[in-house]
Design an enzyme around this catalytic site. Structure first.
Site, mmCIF file in Angstrom:
data_model
loop_
_atom_site.group_PDB
_atom_site.id
_atom_site.type_symbol
_atom_site.label_atom_id
_atom_site.label_comp_id
_atom_site.label_asym_id
_atom_site.label_seq_id
_atom_site.Cartn_x
_atom_site.Cartn_y
_atom_site.Cartn_z
ATOM 1 N N ARG A 21 0.848 -1.196 0.000
ATOM 2 C CA ARG A 21 0.000 0.000 0.000
ATOM 3 C C ARG A 21 0.879 1.240 0.000
ATOM 4 N NH1 ARG A 21 -1.022 -1.586 5.913
ATOM 5 N NH2 ARG A 21 -0.381 0.204 7.168
ATOM 6 N N SER A 22 0.346 2.311 -0.533
ATOM 7 C CA SER A 22 1.071 3.565 -0.608
ATOM 8 C C SER A 22 0.420 4.578 0.328
ATOM 9 C CB SER A 22 1.092 4.078 -2.057
ATOM 10 O OG SER A 22 1.954 5.191 -2.194
ATOM 11 N N GLU A 25 0.925 -4.606 11.789
ATOM 12 C CA GLU A 25 1.232 -3.643 12.849
ATOM 13 C C GLU A 25 0.014 -3.334 13.725
ATOM 14 O OE1 GLU A 25 -0.368 -0.968 9.586
ATOM 15 O OE2 GLU A 25 0.596 -2.932 9.765
ATOM 16 N N GLY A 61 -3.953 7.777 4.492
ATOM 17 C CA GLY A 61 -3.386 8.563 5.571
ATOM 18 C C GLY A 61 -4.397 8.852 6.663
ATOM 19 N N ASP A 100 -6.279 7.113 8.821
ATOM 20 C CA ASP A 100 -6.614 5.849 9.483
ATOM 21 C C ASP A 100 -6.813 6.107 10.979
ATOM 22 O OD1 ASP A 100 -3.884 6.528 9.367
ATOM 23 O OD2 ASP A 100 -3.224 4.456 9.342
ATOM 24 N N GLU A 157 1.649 15.002 17.032
ATOM 25 C CA GLU A 157 1.215 14.727 15.658
ATOM 26 C C GLU A 157 -0.131 15.356 15.342
ATOM 27 O OE1 GLU A 157 0.329 10.635 14.911
ATOM 28 O OE2 GLU A 157 -0.667 10.356 16.831
#
Length: 581
Positions: A217-218, A284, A315, A317, A512
């Site tokens: 996946r990217s 993960e 992005g 998630d 973040e």
């Protein structure tokens, strides 16, 4: 299905494609060893295990695990024995790095002289210094013995996000790189781009992150914009010439493997989506994914896991943005994640901007014929975005639901991303989008613009605000030919810088994400604790300090002129933008 797009022929992979196999490792990516260790919950964070280094060759470890399972009924190993096994055959992460400090770091970049407020200037010096703590160089042993690690070898050192994210992450790095350029760390910035070009050469695209379990996946394809930032700072034509063929390879990947034809009013448009046809739980986050899918039929489990990976590719998630219930409506629960059934605004805006950049690169290198093909691609893209995503009544762009064939009218900051990408044809669309934002409710919070207005408990929803989305919104508004829009862009920049700075004073850390509701505190929710560091947060802060440093104030203001108008809209109960059409 073949399709001619902007003079370039692509084979489009749509629904029904066979599932791609995950990475080959039966330790880090798939298999019984991974399943039993992760489901035993030996670690608070599933990522901790799949980031560990082996102490013996994979076949020896797998053989030892097979022997261990034979000692127990049904082959299920008790957690205590699994812990002994892990302690024998694995060591903690960190062994994959060499000690390294960026050699191009120096203590007085010109950026600092542009910041008038002494407190913010001192803070910017500390942000500039954080690059040293976030620098990583991968050990030569990872290159020579890749089977012993989950780390993907990168030939050049670089900057990582921080916290649990000790490897590169793709879209994070765009804002990191722009921060490095402002810090005058051109060697480090160039090395990061070279690593991503190396990934494209190896995989055909840039993986989500620098681990083998991300190999299928990217993330949003920001590499062309990274090269653009570097070229604008250096005018290095030779570097551009070497990079461009690989940038086109990545573009081809997205057009061949992440595209779909959408028909509206009898006109077919080629658009892009996030689409990862790899089953099984994410290594993960194995326990999280397995438990979410419990009780579903096997086929539905595999489908859910592909959709979770597609959301990770976005992005975002995770977010209620990706929920589509059994009636095809944009609502539901986490189990209703159907990312691949959504045509996202920001992905198509980003690829539109990439197409324009690729055209520019070809012109710089003297290839007008190739440049015209990308010009045509931009024209096709503009028509697609305006036909499928633009809502003239509401005055903004909205994700398109492929199942219901309708737009999702919910507020997301990405509804304004075509402003950032400068991917719209009529100036009045920009003004309409500004008025949409005023009435959306997104400007009602003291510490940033929330990702959405949905309280789902997911980290890409209310009450979290994320640095890249703030920057895209601010940059998009600042590019409008409107004093009102530029004032609002500054107000949002002031608000965001003050949020970051006051949280830094309070916690001595950059985060973040942040909570928009007040108290200048970090965000929360999702499947892991909020992370310190933090690469893209630092990069966004430095960019805003560079752009507005002569006006930004550590004292700030509760509301600037632009945000005051936003509240007036709310108080006046402008329901036009919230009404169903």
């Amino acid at each position: 299905m073949f399709w001619l797009y902007g003079g370039i022929t692509f084979l489009f992979i749509c629904h029904g494609a066979a599932l791609l196999p995950p990475c080959d490792s039966k330790i880090y990516c798939t298999g019984e060893l991974l399943r039993q260790i992760q489901m035993a919950k030996l670690f608070d964070d599933n990522k901790a295990f799949v980031d560990m280094k082996l102490t013996a060759a994979p076949d020896i470890v797998l053989g030892a695990f097979s022997n261990l399972t034979q000692r127990f009924r049904y082959g299920t190993v008790p957690p205590s024995d699994l812990r002994v096994f892990v302690n024998t055959y694995f060591v903690n992460s960190g062994k994959e790095f060499e000690q390294w400090s960026p050699p191009d770091w120096h203590d007085k970049p010109k950026l600092l002289s542009k910041i008038s407020d002494p407190k913010l200037r001192s803070w910017a010096e500390e942000l500039h210094s954080l690059w040293k703590s976030l620098g990583r160089k991968i050990s030569i042993d990872v290159r020579d013995n890749p089977q012993m690690y989950s780390m993907i070898y990168c030939p050049y050192p670089g900057i990582v996000p921080g916290g649990r994210f000790t490897e590169f992450y793709y879209w994070d790095s765009y804002w990191v790189l722009n921060g490095l350029i402002l810090s005058e760390m051109m060697e480090t910035a160039r090395g990061m781009i070279q690593n991503f070009l190396h990934m494209v050469d190896r995989y055909g695209f840039v993986p989500n992150g620098g681990r083998i379990y991300y190999e299928r996946r990217s993330q949003p394809p920001f590499l062309p914009l990274m090269v653009e930032s570097y070229y604008e700072a250096t005018e290095d034509v030779d570097f551009l010439k070497k990079a461009l063929p690989l940038l086109e390879n990545e573009y081809n990947f997205w057009m061949k493997n992440r595209s779909i034809v959408v028909e509206v009013n009898s006109v077919k448009h080629v658009m892009n989506r996030y689409y990862v046809q790899v089953g099984q739980p994410r290594p993960e986050s194995y326990t999280h994914d397995a438990e979410l899918a419990e009780g579903l039929p096997a086929e539905a489990q595999e489908k859910l896991w592909t959709e979770l990976k597609a959301a990770a590719e976005s992005g975002w998630d995770f977010s209620s943005r990706w929920y589509i219930n059994n009636l095809g409506q944009n609502s539901g629960s986490f189990r209703d994640t159907r990312t691949s059934s959504i045509v996202p605004v920001e992905l198509n805006a980003l690829i539109c901007r990439n197409e324009r950049v690729l055209a520019t690169f070809h012109r710089i290198l003297g290839d007008e014929e190739r440049a015209l093909k990308y010009d045509n691609a931009v024209s096709f893209r503009l028509k697609a975005i305006e036909s499928v995503l633009w809502d003239a009544k509401k005055g903004a762009w909205f994700d398109y639901n492929l199942l219901s064939r309708t737009r999702n009218s919910a507020f997301y900051t990405t509804n304004l991303s075509p402003l950032w990408a400068r991917c719209y044809s009529q100036p009045e669309m920009g003004q309409q989008a500004l008025q949409y934002l005023r009435g959306s409710g997104g400007l009602d919070y003291p510490n940033g613009v929330p990702t959405s207005l949905s309280q789902s408990g997911q980290q890409w929803d209310m009450p979290n605000a994320w640095p890249p989305l703030q920057h895209m919104l601010i940059e998009g508004l600042s590019e409008l030919d409107s004093v009102d829009a530029k004032d609002l862009a500054f107000d949002l920049a002031q608000q965001w810088i003050q949020t970051n700075w006051l949280a830094y004073v309070k916690y001595d850390a950059m985060f973040e994400k942040y909570d928009v509701s007040g108290d200048n505190k970090p965000g929360g929710g999702g499947e892991y604790e909020v992370q310190l560091g933090f690469g893209w947060t630092n990069g966004v802060a430095l960019q805003l300090l560079d752009q507005y440093g002569n006006k930004l104030s550590s004292a700030g203001s509760v509301l600037g002129s632009g945000l005051q108008i936003g509240l007036i809209y709310t108080i006046a109960n402008v329901i036009f933008y919230h009404a169903p059409f």
